[in-house]
Design an enzyme around this catalytic site. Structure first.
Site, short mmCIF file in Angstrom:
data_model
loop_
_atom_site.label_atom_id
_atom_site.label_comp_id
_atom_site.label_asym_id
_atom_site.label_seq_id
_atom_site.Cartn_x
_atom_site.Cartn_y
_atom_site.Cartn_z
CD GLU A 40 -3.12 -0.87 0.32
OE1 GLU A 40 -3.42 0.30 0.04
OE2 GLU A 40 -3.71 -1.87 -0.16
CG ASP A 58 -9.11 3.51 -5.88
OD1 ASP A 58 -9.60 4.65 -5.67
OD2 ASP A 58 -8.84 2.72 -4.96
CB THR A 63 -6.67 5.75 -0.75
OG1 THR A 63 -7.63 5.28 -1.70
CG2 THR A 63 -6.09 4.56 0.00
#
Length: 256
Positions: A40, A58, A63
Protein backbone atom coordinates in the site's frame (compact mmCIF):
# COMPACT_ATOMS: atom_id res chain seq x y z
CA UNK A 1 -13.43 -25.88 15.10
CA UNK A 2 -14.35 -28.77 12.80
CA UNK A 3 -13.02 -32.34 13.37
CA UNK A 4 -10.87 -31.98 10.24
CA UNK A 5 -9.36 -28.71 11.44
CA UNK A 6 -8.68 -30.29 14.83
CA UNK A 7 -6.93 -33.18 13.08
CA UNK A 8 -4.76 -30.69 11.15
CA UNK A 9 -3.89 -28.92 14.40
CA UNK A 10 -2.98 -32.24 16.00
CA UNK A 11 -0.68 -33.01 13.06
CA UNK A 12 1.11 -29.68 13.42
CA UNK A 13 1.51 -30.32 17.14
CA UNK A 14 2.97 -33.75 16.52
CA UNK A 15 5.45 -32.45 13.94
CA UNK A 16 6.57 -29.30 15.71
CA UNK A 17 5.83 -29.94 19.36
CA UNK A 18 3.94 -26.68 19.63
CA UNK A 19 0.70 -25.12 18.44
CA UNK A 20 0.99 -22.85 15.38
CA UNK A 21 0.83 -19.14 16.15
CA UNK A 22 -2.01 -17.43 14.32
CA UNK A 23 -2.15 -13.89 12.97
CA UNK A 24 -3.60 -12.44 16.19
CA UNK A 25 -0.27 -12.93 17.96
CA UNK A 26 1.29 -9.44 18.29
CA UNK A 27 4.44 -10.34 16.35
CA UNK A 28 2.50 -12.05 13.56
CA UNK A 29 0.06 -9.15 13.39
CA UNK A 30 2.97 -6.73 13.03
CA UNK A 31 4.31 -8.88 10.18
CA UNK A 32 0.89 -8.71 8.52
CA UNK A 33 0.84 -4.94 8.83
CA UNK A 34 4.33 -4.64 7.36
CA UNK A 35 3.36 -6.87 4.44
CA UNK A 36 0.29 -4.76 3.69
CA UNK A 37 2.29 -1.55 4.04
CA UNK A 38 4.85 -2.78 1.52
CA UNK A 39 2.05 -3.02 -1.04
CA UNK A 40 0.00 0.00 0.00
CA UNK A 41 2.80 2.42 0.85
CA UNK A 42 6.08 0.93 -0.46
CA UNK A 43 7.39 0.86 3.11
CA UNK A 44 7.60 -1.63 5.98
CA UNK A 45 7.07 1.17 8.49
CA UNK A 46 3.29 0.85 8.76
CA UNK A 47 3.11 3.07 11.83
CA UNK A 48 4.34 5.97 9.68
CA UNK A 49 1.21 5.69 7.53
CA UNK A 50 -1.44 7.16 9.85
CA UNK A 51 -1.03 10.46 8.00
CA UNK A 52 -0.90 9.01 4.49
CA UNK A 53 -3.60 10.37 2.16
CA UNK A 54 -4.01 10.69 -1.61
CA UNK A 55 -6.44 10.02 -4.43
CA UNK A 56 -5.00 7.02 -6.28
CA UNK A 57 -7.63 7.40 -9.02
CA UNK A 58 -9.36 4.08 -8.35
CA UNK A 59 -12.86 5.55 -8.16
CA UNK A 60 -12.90 5.44 -4.37
CA UNK A 61 -12.04 9.06 -3.65
CA UNK A 62 -9.32 9.71 -1.09
CA UNK A 63 -7.37 6.73 0.22
CA UNK A 64 -5.75 7.26 3.60
CA UNK A 65 -4.30 5.83 6.77
CA UNK A 66 -2.78 2.53 7.73
CA UNK A 67 -4.95 0.30 5.54
CA UNK A 68 -6.33 2.72 2.98
CA UNK A 69 -9.61 3.99 4.40
CA UNK A 70 -11.55 5.48 1.46
CA UNK A 71 -13.85 8.48 1.32
CA UNK A 72 -15.93 6.72 -1.32
CA UNK A 73 -16.50 3.39 0.41
CA UNK A 74 -17.78 4.33 3.86
CA UNK A 75 -14.89 3.11 6.00
CA UNK A 76 -13.31 6.56 6.18
CA UNK A 77 -16.65 7.99 7.28
CA UNK A 78 -16.98 5.33 9.98
CA UNK A 79 -13.44 6.09 11.15
CA UNK A 80 -14.01 9.84 11.44
CA UNK A 81 -17.32 9.21 13.23
CA UNK A 82 -15.54 6.97 15.74
CA UNK A 83 -12.77 9.52 16.24
CA UNK A 84 -15.27 12.33 16.71
CA UNK A 85 -17.24 10.30 19.22
CA UNK A 86 -14.08 9.89 21.25
CA UNK A 87 -12.69 13.40 20.67
CA UNK A 88 -15.47 15.88 19.83
CA UNK A 89 -14.37 18.98 18.01
CA UNK A 90 -11.35 17.36 16.41
CA UNK A 91 -9.91 18.82 13.20
CA UNK A 92 -11.76 16.30 11.01
CA UNK A 93 -15.19 16.59 12.63
CA UNK A 94 -16.24 19.45 10.37
CA UNK A 95 -15.89 17.16 7.34
CA UNK A 96 -18.49 14.64 8.49
CA UNK A 97 -21.34 16.16 6.42
CA UNK A 98 -19.15 16.15 3.31
CA UNK A 99 -17.96 12.59 3.96
CA UNK A 100 -21.58 11.46 4.17
CA UNK A 101 -22.37 13.19 0.87
CA UNK A 102 -19.42 11.77 -1.07
CA UNK A 103 -19.83 8.23 0.28
CA UNK A 104 -20.25 5.90 -2.68
CA UNK A 105 -18.57 8.30 -5.11
CA UNK A 106 -15.11 9.45 -6.17
CA UNK A 107 -15.98 13.08 -5.40
CA UNK A 108 -13.92 15.41 -3.19
CA UNK A 109 -16.76 17.92 -2.93
CA UNK A 110 -16.74 19.58 0.46
CA UNK A 111 -13.37 18.05 1.33
CA UNK A 112 -10.99 20.16 -0.71
CA UNK A 113 -8.84 22.14 -0.35
CA UNK A 114 -7.81 21.45 3.26
CA UNK A 115 -8.95 17.89 4.04
CA UNK A 116 -5.56 16.31 3.27
CA UNK A 117 -3.79 18.88 5.43
CA UNK A 118 -6.19 18.32 8.31
CA UNK A 119 -5.96 14.54 7.99
CA UNK A 120 -2.20 14.75 8.42
CA UNK A 121 -2.69 17.00 11.44
CA UNK A 122 -5.17 14.56 13.00
CA UNK A 123 -2.71 11.71 12.43
CA UNK A 124 -0.43 13.21 15.06
CA UNK A 125 -3.16 12.63 17.68
CA UNK A 126 -2.77 9.27 19.49
CA UNK A 127 -6.58 9.12 19.75
CA UNK A 128 -6.85 9.15 15.94
CA UNK A 129 -4.14 6.52 15.66
CA UNK A 130 -6.05 4.30 18.10
CA UNK A 131 -9.24 4.88 16.12
CA UNK A 132 -7.50 3.74 12.94
CA UNK A 133 -6.23 0.63 14.71
CA UNK A 134 -9.66 -0.15 16.11
CA UNK A 135 -11.50 0.30 12.80
CA UNK A 136 -8.88 -1.81 11.02
CA UNK A 137 -9.51 -4.60 13.51
CA UNK A 138 -13.31 -4.27 13.49
CA UNK A 139 -13.84 -4.09 9.74
CA UNK A 140 -10.90 -5.96 8.26
CA UNK A 141 -8.46 -7.80 10.48
CA UNK A 142 -10.92 -9.37 12.91
CA UNK A 143 -13.43 -10.64 10.31
CA UNK A 144 -10.67 -11.92 8.01
CA UNK A 145 -8.88 -13.90 10.69
CA UNK A 146 -12.14 -15.22 12.13
CA UNK A 147 -13.29 -16.53 8.74
CA UNK A 148 -9.87 -17.97 7.95
CA UNK A 149 -9.76 -19.84 11.24
CA UNK A 150 -13.25 -21.23 10.57
CA UNK A 151 -11.91 -22.44 7.23
CA UNK A 152 -9.03 -24.17 9.01
CA UNK A 153 -6.33 -21.86 7.66
CA UNK A 154 -3.10 -21.04 9.41
CA UNK A 155 -1.31 -17.67 9.50
CA UNK A 156 -0.55 -17.44 5.78
CA UNK A 157 -4.16 -18.11 4.85
CA UNK A 158 -5.33 -15.69 7.50
CA UNK A 159 -3.09 -13.06 5.97
CA UNK A 160 -4.30 -13.84 2.44
CA UNK A 161 -7.87 -13.24 3.62
CA UNK A 162 -6.90 -10.04 5.43
CA UNK A 163 -5.02 -8.58 2.48
CA UNK A 164 -7.90 -9.41 0.15
CA UNK A 165 -10.43 -7.84 2.50
CA UNK A 166 -8.33 -4.67 2.77
CA UNK A 167 -8.12 -4.25 -1.00
CA UNK A 168 -11.52 -5.52 -2.14
CA UNK A 169 -13.71 -4.80 0.87
CA UNK A 170 -16.44 -6.92 2.44
CA UNK A 171 -19.41 -7.98 0.37
CA UNK A 172 -20.66 -10.80 -1.78
CA UNK A 173 -20.19 -9.53 -5.34
CA UNK A 174 -17.51 -11.12 -7.50
CA UNK A 175 -14.96 -8.33 -6.89
CA UNK A 176 -15.41 -8.28 -3.10
CA UNK A 177 -13.90 -10.60 -0.51
CA UNK A 178 -17.02 -12.74 -0.25
CA UNK A 179 -17.15 -13.25 -4.00
CA UNK A 180 -13.46 -14.12 -4.16
CA UNK A 181 -13.85 -16.72 -1.41
CA UNK A 182 -16.96 -18.12 -3.12
CA UNK A 183 -15.01 -18.53 -6.35
CA UNK A 184 -12.23 -20.35 -4.50
CA UNK A 185 -14.72 -22.65 -2.78
CA UNK A 186 -16.10 -23.63 -6.19
CA UNK A 187 -12.66 -25.01 -7.07
CA UNK A 188 -11.29 -26.43 -3.83
CA UNK A 189 -12.30 -27.49 -0.33
CA UNK A 190 -11.02 -25.67 2.72
CA UNK A 191 -9.04 -27.64 5.32
CA UNK A 192 -12.13 -27.45 7.55
CA UNK A 193 -14.04 -29.24 4.78
CA UNK A 194 -11.36 -31.90 4.46
CA UNK A 195 -9.39 -30.22 1.70
CA UNK A 196 -5.67 -29.62 1.32
CA UNK A 197 -4.60 -26.23 2.67
CA UNK A 198 -2.10 -25.48 -0.09
CA UNK A 199 -4.54 -26.49 -2.83
CA UNK A 200 -7.25 -24.30 -1.38
CA UNK A 201 -4.95 -21.30 -0.94
CA UNK A 202 -3.80 -21.60 -4.54
CA UNK A 203 -7.45 -21.52 -5.59
CA UNK A 204 -8.07 -18.48 -3.39
CA UNK A 205 -5.06 -16.62 -4.78
CA UNK A 206 -6.15 -17.46 -8.33
CA UNK A 207 -9.59 -15.99 -7.59
CA UNK A 208 -7.97 -12.97 -5.96
CA UNK A 209 -5.83 -12.34 -9.05
CA UNK A 210 -8.87 -12.52 -11.30
CA UNK A 211 -10.64 -9.91 -9.17
CA UNK A 212 -7.58 -7.64 -9.21
CA UNK A 213 -7.23 -7.84 -12.99
CA UNK A 214 -10.87 -6.80 -13.35
CA UNK A 215 -10.02 -3.36 -11.90
CA UNK A 216 -7.53 -1.12 -13.66
CA UNK A 217 -6.21 0.37 -10.41
CA UNK A 218 -5.42 -3.11 -9.07
CA UNK A 219 -4.22 -4.88 -12.21
CA UNK A 220 -0.65 -5.22 -10.89
CA UNK A 221 -0.90 -8.55 -9.07
CA UNK A 222 2.62 -8.66 -7.64
CA UNK A 223 1.36 -8.60 -4.05
CA UNK A 224 0.01 -12.08 -4.88
CA UNK A 225 2.54 -13.33 -7.45
CA UNK A 226 5.81 -12.30 -5.84
CA UNK A 227 4.70 -12.18 -2.22
CA UNK A 228 1.91 -14.46 -0.98
CA UNK A 229 2.46 -17.09 -3.68
CA UNK A 230 6.18 -17.15 -2.85
CA UNK A 231 5.42 -17.97 0.78
CA UNK A 232 2.93 -20.62 -0.29
CA UNK A 233 5.36 -22.33 -2.69
CA UNK A 234 7.89 -22.52 0.11
CA UNK A 235 5.30 -24.23 2.30
CA UNK A 236 5.45 -21.42 4.85
CA UNK A 237 1.84 -21.81 5.97
CA UNK A 238 2.64 -20.35 9.38
CA UNK A 239 4.14 -17.18 7.85
CA UNK A 240 7.33 -17.57 9.83
CA UNK A 241 10.26 -15.23 9.18
CA UNK A 242 12.66 -14.82 7.55
CA UNK A 243 10.40 -13.59 4.75
CA UNK A 244 11.60 -12.16 1.45
CA UNK A 245 9.23 -10.87 -1.23
CA UNK A 246 8.70 -8.29 -3.95
CA UNK A 247 5.87 -5.85 -4.62
CA UNK A 248 5.80 -3.66 -7.73
CA UNK A 249 9.39 -4.73 -8.36
CA UNK A 250 10.71 -3.58 -4.97
CA UNK A 251 12.30 -6.16 -2.66
CA UNK A 252 11.58 -6.47 1.05
CA UNK A 253 12.79 -8.70 3.87
CA UNK A 254 11.62 -9.40 7.40
CA UNK A 255 14.45 -11.22 9.12
CA UNK A 256 12.75 -12.15 12.37
Amino acid sequence: MSPTALTSLALVLSLTGQAPVDLTHPHKKDIAMRLVSSAENSSLDWKAQYGYIEDIKDGRGYTAGIIGFCSGTGDMLALVELYTGRRPGNVLAKYLPALRRVNGTASHKGLDPHFTRDWKQAAKDPAFQRAQNDERDRVYFGPAVEQAKKDGLRALGQFAYYDALVMHGPGGDRLSFGGIRKSALARAKTPAQGGNETTYLNAFLDARKAAMKAEEAHEDTSRVDTAQRVFLRKGNLDLDPPLTWKVYGDSYTIKR
